[in-house]
Design a protein around this motif. Sequence first.
Motif, PDB file in Angstrom:
ATOM      1  N   THR A  99     -65.027 -85.871 -82.831  1.00 22.36           N
ATOM      2  CA  THR A  99     -65.982 -85.046 -82.080  1.00 22.36           C
ATOM      3  C   THR A  99     -65.852 -83.587 -82.524  1.00 22.36           C
ATOM      4  OG1 THR A  99     -65.846 -86.551 -80.180  1.00 22.36           O
ATOM      5  CG2 THR A  99     -66.725 -84.343 -79.759  1.00 22.36           C
TER       6      THR A  99
ATOM      7  N   HIS B 115     -66.511 -96.030 -76.679  1.00 21.13           N
ATOM      8  CA  HIS B 115     -67.020 -94.665 -76.577  1.00 21.13           C
ATOM      9  C   HIS B 115     -68.160 -94.467 -77.577  1.00 21.13           C
ATOM     10  CE1 HIS B 115     -65.117 -93.533 -80.358  1.00 21.13           C
ATOM     11  NE2 HIS B 115     -63.999 -94.099 -79.938  1.00 21.13           N
ATOM     12  N   PRO B 116     -68.994 -93.429 -77.408  1.00 23.76           N
ATOM     13  CA  PRO B 116     -70.081 -93.211 -78.361  1.00 23.76           C
ATOM     14  C   PRO B 116     -69.542 -92.823 -79.743  1.00 23.76           C
ATOM     15  CG  PRO B 116     -69.929 -91.384 -76.813  1.00 23.76           C
ATOM     16  CD  PRO B 116     -68.982 -92.441 -76.322  1.00 23.76           C
TER      17      PRO B 116
ATOM     18  N   THR C  35     -72.377 -88.471 -72.961  1.00 21.47           N
ATOM     19  CA  THR C  35     -72.024 -88.096 -74.336  1.00 21.47           C
ATOM     20  C   THR C  35     -72.159 -86.589 -74.531  1.00 21.47           C
ATOM     21  OG1 THR C  35     -72.744 -90.260 -75.145  1.00 21.47           O
ATOM     22  CG2 THR C  35     -72.560 -88.502 -76.782  1.00 21.47           C
TER      23      THR C  35
END
Length: 264
Positions: free
Chosen positions: A253, A151-152, A199
Amino acid sequence: MNLLKALWLFVLSLTSAAALSANIQVQAVSQHLHILSGKDYGTNIGLVETPNGLVLIDPMPGKAHLAELEKVIKEIHHKPITHILNTHAHDDHSGGNAFFTSQGVQLVVGESSIQGISHRVVKSHTTTDNIYYHKPSNTIFVGDVFDTSWHPTFYAGGVAGFNNAIDTVLRMGDEQSLVVPGHGAAKDKASLRKFRKNTLEWVDTIRLLSIQGLSVEQIMTNKKVIDLVERFNLSGKSPFLPQKAYQRFIERTIQVIEREHDSV
Ligand SMILES: [Zn+2]
């Protein structure tokens, strides 16, 4: 791809196969540029032949495989390695530096004058992410600003830093440029744009759900969130992320979103 180039790549892949080792994969992009990757971290290692010497980008195939990496490089180019560049300071990229610098290889930090390689600094995955563009083979090494196997991870730069980093990469080279992520298969600019779109959609979705008061555990089971994270699973791994990593991705995040909110 024209026939000549296809033939050339075929010949190169044959020579690479001969150099293949148990722990290190070799991909020939051109006569002057190879991408090597080790089993341990899957870090993409650039091997670039320049007029200034043989340059290694992120030479880290795992601590146990550094001598093997050196052997593979010697089989490809019968000349000494002269310079090391790192896309960023994390150990899975820079951990092999000492092995080579102790043999006299020069670690280049900051501006480099290596012919054919241009350099930009961005802030996305870490506070100092180096982007290296090798013009003769039209290849851009972007480090962990981009990842095609995970994942980013835009935690240092947040959304603004990430966007700026992607814009910087998109301005380098042309539409045919090969974009080499820190880990995972090399792709093109179209894939990089898709990665950005996914994203940003991920961040927007997490923002919305956390504003609605959902806990991290609730977000983890949200259908849209599950679908979104799967978009980063380009190699179709099953499961893609261990539960801990998935939870951490959501938590971090949220931290990025809160930090950006505070700074407005
Ligand atoms: Zn990495």
